[in-house]
Structure formats: C-alpha cells, structure tokens
Write a protein that holds these residues in place. Structure first.
Motif: not given
Length: 88
Positions: A8, A13-18, A20-21, A35
């Motif tokens: 990671q 940031p967008a991939y990190e959020k995906a 995490q979610d 991801v």
C-alpha cells in the motif's frame, strides 16, 4: 504466494480509499489494478499472472480502463488460495 513489501506504500489516494472501503463496496463495483495488488499483497505483475491462470477473475475493459469486479474478487477470495476463480 509472492509477497510485495508494503503493497500500500505507493497507492494514489483514490486507490487507497477504495482499498480501505473494499468491504463496504457493493458487489457491482469495480476496482483498478493497484487496488487488487494491494488487496492481495502482491505485485501488479502477479495480479496479471494470477488472472491469466484463473486464480483471480479476468478483468473487464470499460472505455479503455481495466478493472476487476468486486463481487468476482470476493468470490475468488472466499474460494481460497489456488482455487480457480469464478468470473463475474
């Protein structure tokens, strides 16, 4: 399984959020290559190898963008390591 140290560490940031979610995403959602790699803790090359071998579902193309269906990834993960993944 080929492990990539700190998969990671270099996610946008967008991939990190995906990532995490991921557990909250609907089965109909799609995620991109970084991801999937981070989810499994492997390199992007390994994701392609596993997809070609049937260990992960095949990606889908959407207007020039390659992505994996979340529901298909979940089914592959629940099938266990080394199992042939069911395509979406």
């Amino acid at each position: 399984m080929e492990q990539k140290p700190d998969a990671q560490a270099h996610l946008k940031p967008a991939y990190e959020k995906a990532l995490q979610d991921f557990d909250r995403l609907p089965d109909s959602a799609n995620v991109r290559l970084p991801v999937v790699a981070a989810l499994h803790g492997v390199s992007t090359v390994t994701v392609w190898r596993w997809s070609a071998a049937g260990r992960l579902p095949a990606p889908i193309k959407m207007g020039g963008v390659t992505a994996w269906n979340v529901g298909a990834l979940r089914r592959a993960m629940s099938a266990g390591a080394g199992a042939v993944a069911a395509a979406a």
